[in-house]
Motif scaffolding. Structure first.
Motif, PDB file in Angstrom:
ATOM      1  N   VAL A  49       3.865  11.023  -2.463  1.00  0.00           N
ATOM      2  CA  VAL A  49       3.196   9.660  -2.269  1.00  0.00           C
ATOM      3  C   VAL A  49       3.867   8.702  -3.287  1.00  0.00           C
ATOM      4  O   VAL A  49       4.278   8.803  -4.308  1.00  0.00           O
ATOM      5  N   LEU A  50       4.481   7.551  -2.520  1.00  0.00           N
ATOM      6  CA  LEU A  50       5.210   6.519  -3.235  1.00  0.00           C
ATOM      7  C   LEU A  50       4.707   5.113  -2.949  1.00  0.00           C
ATOM      8  O   LEU A  50       4.104   4.760  -2.113  1.00  0.00           O
ATOM      9  N   ALA A  51       4.860   4.341  -4.168  1.00  0.00           N
ATOM     10  CA  ALA A  51       4.408   2.824  -3.937  1.00  0.00           C
ATOM     11  C   ALA A  51       5.444   2.250  -3.455  1.00  0.00           C
ATOM     12  O   ALA A  51       6.519   2.502  -3.099  1.00  0.00           O
ATOM     13  N   THR A  52       5.048   1.007  -2.655  1.00  0.00           N
ATOM     14  CA  THR A  52       5.732   0.297  -1.957  1.00  0.00           C
ATOM     15  C   THR A  52       5.721  -1.222  -2.454  1.00  0.00           C
ATOM     16  O   THR A  52       4.911  -1.461  -3.128  1.00  0.00           O
ATOM     17  N   LEU A  53       6.632  -1.873  -2.116  1.00  0.00           N
ATOM     18  CA  LEU A  53       6.883  -3.421  -2.657  1.00  0.00           C
ATOM     19  C   LEU A  53       5.820  -4.414  -2.010  1.00  0.00           C
ATOM     20  O   LEU A  53       5.633  -4.071  -0.769  1.00  0.00           O
ATOM     21  N   ILE A  54       5.350  -5.018  -2.769  1.00  0.00           N
ATOM     22  CA  ILE A  54       4.445  -6.219  -2.056  1.00  0.00           C
ATOM     23  C   ILE A  54       5.185  -7.149  -1.211  1.00  0.00           C
ATOM     24  O   ILE A  54       6.237  -7.626  -1.947  1.00  0.00           O
ATOM     25  N   ASP A  55       4.986  -7.407  -0.236  1.00  0.00           N
ATOM     26  CA  ASP A  55       5.904  -8.478   0.322  1.00  0.00           C
ATOM     27  C   ASP A  55       5.721  -9.840  -0.156  1.00  0.00           C
ATOM     28  O   ASP A  55       5.170 -10.113  -0.991  1.00  0.00           O
ATOM     29  N   SER A  56       7.018 -10.569   0.155  1.00  0.00           N
ATOM     30  CA  SER A  56       7.337 -11.842  -0.458  1.00  0.00           C
ATOM     31  C   SER A  56       6.482 -12.856  -0.266  1.00  0.00           C
ATOM     32  O   SER A  56       6.173 -13.806  -1.111  1.00  0.00           O
ATOM     33  N   GLU A  57       5.767 -12.953   0.932  1.00  0.00           N
ATOM     34  CA  GLU A  57       4.687 -13.830   1.033  1.00  0.00           C
ATOM     35  C   GLU A  57       3.237 -13.748   0.315  1.00  0.00           C
ATOM     36  O   GLU A  57       2.898 -14.579  -0.165  1.00  0.00           O
ATOM     37  N   SER A  58       3.166 -12.411   0.082  1.00  0.00           N
ATOM     38  CA  SER A  58       1.878 -12.126  -0.548  1.00  0.00           C
ATOM     39  C   SER A  58       2.109 -12.373  -2.202  1.00  0.00           C
ATOM     40  O   SER A  58       0.982 -12.812  -2.950  1.00  0.00           O
ATOM     41  N   ARG A  59       3.158 -12.303  -2.802  1.00  0.00           N
ATOM     42  CA  ARG A  59       3.755 -12.484  -4.187  1.00  0.00           C
ATOM     43  C   ARG A  59       4.123 -14.242  -4.392  1.00  0.00           C
ATOM     44  O   ARG A  59       4.780 -14.368  -5.289  1.00  0.00           O
ATOM     45  N   GLY A  60       4.311 -15.028  -3.191  1.00  0.00           N
ATOM     46  CA  GLY A  60       4.444 -16.177  -3.347  1.00  0.00           C
ATOM     47  C   GLY A  60       6.175 -16.428  -3.411  1.00  0.00           C
ATOM     48  O   GLY A  60       6.557 -17.368  -4.296  1.00  0.00           O
ATOM     49  N   LEU A  61       6.919 -15.487  -3.013  1.00  0.00           N
ATOM     50  CA  LEU A  61       8.171 -15.611  -3.143  1.00  0.00           C
ATOM     51  C   LEU A  61       9.235 -15.985  -1.934  1.00  0.00           C
ATOM     52  O   LEU A  61      10.220 -15.482  -1.898  1.00  0.00           O
ATOM     53  N   SER A  62       8.473 -16.384  -1.100  1.00  0.00           N
ATOM     54  CA  SER A  62       9.137 -16.774   0.130  1.00  0.00           C
ATOM     55  C   SER A  62      10.184 -17.905   0.002  1.00  0.00           C
ATOM     56  O   SER A  62      11.234 -17.974   0.597  1.00  0.00           O
ATOM     57  N   GLN A  63      10.238 -18.634  -1.272  1.00  0.00           N
ATOM     58  CA  GLN A  63      11.145 -19.424  -1.751  1.00  0.00           C
ATOM     59  C   GLN A  63      11.448 -18.920  -3.087  1.00  0.00           C
ATOM     60  O   GLN A  63      11.042 -19.472  -4.134  1.00  0.00           O
ATOM     61  N   PRO A  64      12.440 -18.119  -3.297  1.00  0.00           N
ATOM     62  CA  PRO A  64      12.674 -17.526  -4.475  1.00  0.00           C
ATOM     63  C   PRO A  64      13.355 -18.329  -5.548  1.00  0.00           C
ATOM     64  O   PRO A  64      14.133 -19.212  -5.220  1.00  0.00           O
ATOM     65  N   SER A  65      13.158 -18.323  -6.755  1.00  0.00           N
ATOM     66  CA  SER A  65      13.518 -18.952  -7.782  1.00  0.00           C
ATOM     67  C   SER A  65      14.159 -17.915  -9.000  1.00  0.00           C
ATOM     68  O   SER A  65      13.740 -16.899  -8.872  1.00  0.00           O
ATOM     69  N   LYS A  66      15.027 -18.497  -9.845  1.00  0.00           N
ATOM     70  CA  LYS A  66      15.403 -17.775 -10.779  1.00  0.00           C
ATOM     71  C   LYS A  66      14.141 -17.219 -11.948  1.00  0.00           C
ATOM     72  O   LYS A  66      14.294 -16.154 -12.389  1.00  0.00           O
ATOM     73  N   LYS A  84       1.007  -1.057   0.088  1.00  0.00           N
ATOM     74  CA  LYS A  84       0.011   0.161   0.003  1.00  0.00           C
ATOM     75  C   LYS A  84       0.882   1.244  -0.151  1.00  0.00           C
ATOM     76  O   LYS A  84       1.997   1.155   0.368  1.00  0.00           O
ATOM     77  N   PRO A  85       0.464   2.247  -0.624  1.00  0.00           N
ATOM     78  CA  PRO A  85       1.408   3.656  -0.825  1.00  0.00           C
ATOM     79  C   PRO A  85       1.475   4.166   0.662  1.00  0.00           C
ATOM     80  O   PRO A  85       1.222   3.924   1.809  1.00  0.00           O
ATOM     81  N   VAL A  86       2.858   4.966   0.497  1.00  0.00           N
ATOM     82  CA  VAL A  86       3.161   5.529   1.655  1.00  0.00           C
ATOM     83  C   VAL A  86       3.134   7.132   1.431  1.00  0.00           C
ATOM     84  O   VAL A  86       3.696   7.292   0.459  1.00  0.00           O
ATOM     85  N   CYS A  87       2.769   7.957   2.455  1.00  0.00           N
ATOM     86  CA  CYS A  87       2.742   9.367   1.932  1.00  0.00           C
ATOM     87  C   CYS A  87       3.703  10.048   3.000  1.00  0.00           C
ATOM     88  O   CYS A  87       3.500   9.852   4.384  1.00  0.00           O
ATOM     89  N   PHE A  88       4.352  10.986   2.527  1.00  0.00           N
ATOM     90  CA  PHE A  88       5.155  12.052   3.484  1.00  0.00           C
ATOM     91  C   PHE A  88       4.767  13.371   2.967  1.00  0.00           C
ATOM     92  O   PHE A  88       4.628  13.761   1.905  1.00  0.00           O
ATOM     93  N   SER A  89       4.530  14.011   4.114  1.00  0.00           N
ATOM     94  CA  SER A  89       3.850  15.341   3.977  1.00  0.00           C
ATOM     95  C   SER A  89       4.543  16.317   4.869  1.00  0.00           C
ATOM     96  O   SER A  89       4.982  15.849   6.068  1.00  0.00           O
ATOM     97  N   VAL A  90       4.352  17.672   4.633  1.00  0.00           N
ATOM     98  CA  VAL A  90       4.964  18.855   5.299  1.00  0.00           C
ATOM     99  C   VAL A  90       3.920  19.699   5.415  1.00  0.00           C
ATOM    100  O   VAL A  90       3.192  20.000   4.158  1.00  0.00           O
ATOM    101  N   GLU A  91       3.581  20.460   6.287  1.00  0.00           N
ATOM    102  CA  GLU A  91       2.440  21.293   6.680  1.00  0.00           C
ATOM    103  C   GLU A  91       2.943  22.698   7.176  1.00  0.00           C
ATOM    104  O   GLU A  91       3.747  22.521   8.232  1.00  0.00           O
ATOM    105  N   ASP A  92       2.609  23.895   6.883  1.00  0.00           N
ATOM    106  CA  ASP A  92       2.766  25.003   7.367  1.00  0.00           C
ATOM    107  C   ASP A  92       1.708  25.845   7.344  1.00  0.00           C
ATOM    108  O   ASP A  92       0.889  25.619   6.442  1.00  0.00           O
ATOM    109  N   LEU A  93       1.619  27.192   7.655  1.00  0.00           N
ATOM    110  CA  LEU A  93       0.629  28.027   7.579  1.00  0.00           C
ATOM    111  C   LEU A  93       0.415  28.624   6.257  1.00  0.00           C
ATOM    112  O   LEU A  93      -0.727  28.651   5.685  1.00  0.00           O
ATOM    113  N   VAL A  94       1.521  28.541   5.609  1.00  0.00           N
ATOM    114  CA  VAL A  94       1.459  29.217   4.036  1.00  0.00           C
ATOM    115  C   VAL A  94       1.766  28.193   3.061  1.00  0.00           C
ATOM    116  O   VAL A  94       1.971  28.502   1.728  1.00  0.00           O
TER     117      VAL A  94
END
Length: 376
Positions: free
Chosen positions: A262-279, A246-256
């Protein structure tokens, strides 16, 4: 539109241009009643940034006559390199430029930037622009279960330990600690890579709320510009995020001013079935560079005609004055490993976190309760 900057405002505006140049190759100039918005998105649609300068930031801010304001708002798209060349050397601008005037001429499709320097010297630059639709990203930060807020210098000192060539870093949070380490795709060159990891206690942050333990990986290049901008103005940086993918948001706020990346993040290895990586399963492209193909129409949404939206689009309210929408999530069994590495972020966002979530850890040294609801 006509606006005038003076003194330190010229340098702050230039810092914003530098930060946006790390995001994409194009710059959207969007004058609104709420202020002047500068936006950019990368070609992969995995990184988005917006800097909003309120009318109080300028010495003069005018959208034109009443008749001009009644007409449709102009959304200018410029090449970021053309604008960056004018603000390349901020030290020279701070030393010599007394006033900067930015105006948009709709008669000849030009953005005119004038620098009024010492000794009566005036530099005038005419940049051609392409009229485009409004650019908006879809991200409801107030639904994120995790929120941390820290001085920009603290975050800047943390990322300073990573080399400039470092593409991605991993942020790990638990109720007891915050960790940051570099990320390398694959493990074929363990002898060539230098691994760096650091951790901080929750009391190092101005605000610390953890609703779910998370480990997210995102691109570092796009973040450095925002940290430099916030550090130059001595402003704290808020981070809103949830689970991996899910995205991560970095924000800065001031009066003016307001700034959001907003940046994309990698899907973890478990959710994409790469707990045992192969070539055969290892992607050949960096995760934060390639995302699933997204329709171009969703990037440049016509905010003035919500009734013309196709059935697969969902309208979402925007705090910046114009509605934004994104294609509803669609499944594709033929998706390649490279295209499925990153959850669709800006214009094909995944389902948001549930609004009601338990808080595992909470810490704040601020007198007022901090509400984690900055929106794009």
């Amino acid at each position: 539109m006509n606006c005038v900057l003076e003194g330190s405002g010229v340098k702050a505006f230039g810092k914003a241009i530098h930060a946006l140049s790390r995001i994409g190759d194009e710059l959207w100039l969007d004058p609104m009643v709420r202020g002047l918005a500068l936006r950019s998105v990368n070609s992969a649609h995995s990184a988005y940034a917006c800097f909003l300068f309120s009318p109080l930031f300028f010495q003069l801010y005018s959208l034109g006559s009443v008749s001009e304001q009644d007409r449709e708002t102009i959304h200018c798209k410029l090449l970021i390199k053309s604008v960056l060349s004018l603000f390349r050397c901020l030290a020279t601008i701070e030393r010599n430029v007394e006033r900067c005037q930015i105006s948009i001429s709709t008669s000849n499709d030009r953005v005119v930037i004038q620098f009024f320097c010492r000794h009566g010297i005036t530099k005038t630059h005419n940049l051609c622009f392409q009229e485009s639709e409004a650019l908006q990203a879809v991200f409801a930060s107030h639904l994120c279960p995790n929120v941390i807020k820290a001085p920009a210098r603290l975050l800047g000192d943390m990322v300073m330990h990573f080399p400039v060539s470092q593409e991605e870093i991993t942020l790990t949070v638990t109720p007891l600690r915050v960790g940051l380490r570099n990320y390398y795709e694959g493990e074929n060159d363990l002898m060539k890579n230098m691994y760096t990891e650091m951790s901080l206690d929750p009391d190092e942050f101005n605000y610390f709320q953890i609703g779910v333990e998370s480990e997210i990986t995102f691109c570092l290049k796009e973040l450095r510009g925002l940290l430099s901008f916030a550090e130059s103005l001595s402003l704290p940086v808020s981070v809103h995020f949830g689970a991996a993918g899910k995205p991560v948001c970095f924000s800065v706020e001031d009066l003016v001013l307001e700034a959001t990346v907003v940046l994309a993040t990698l899907i973890d290895s478990e959710s994409r079935g790469l707990s045992q990586p192969s070539k055969t399963q290892t992607p050949t492209t960096p995760g934060c560079v390639t995302v699933a193909a997204l329709p171009e129409a969703s990037c440049e949404a016509d905010s003035r005609k919500p009734q013309d939206l196709p059935a697969v689009m969902e309208l979402i309210a925007s705090s910046q004055g114009s509605p934004m929408f994104y294609p509803l999530a669609q499944t594709d069994d033929a998706a390649t490993p490279a295209s499925s590495m990153i959850c669709s972020l800006l214009f094909g966002a995944s389902e948001q976190e549930d609004d009601a979530c338990a808080v595992l850890a909470f810490y704040s040294d601020e007198e007022e309760v901090y509400t984690n609801s900055p929106t794009l």
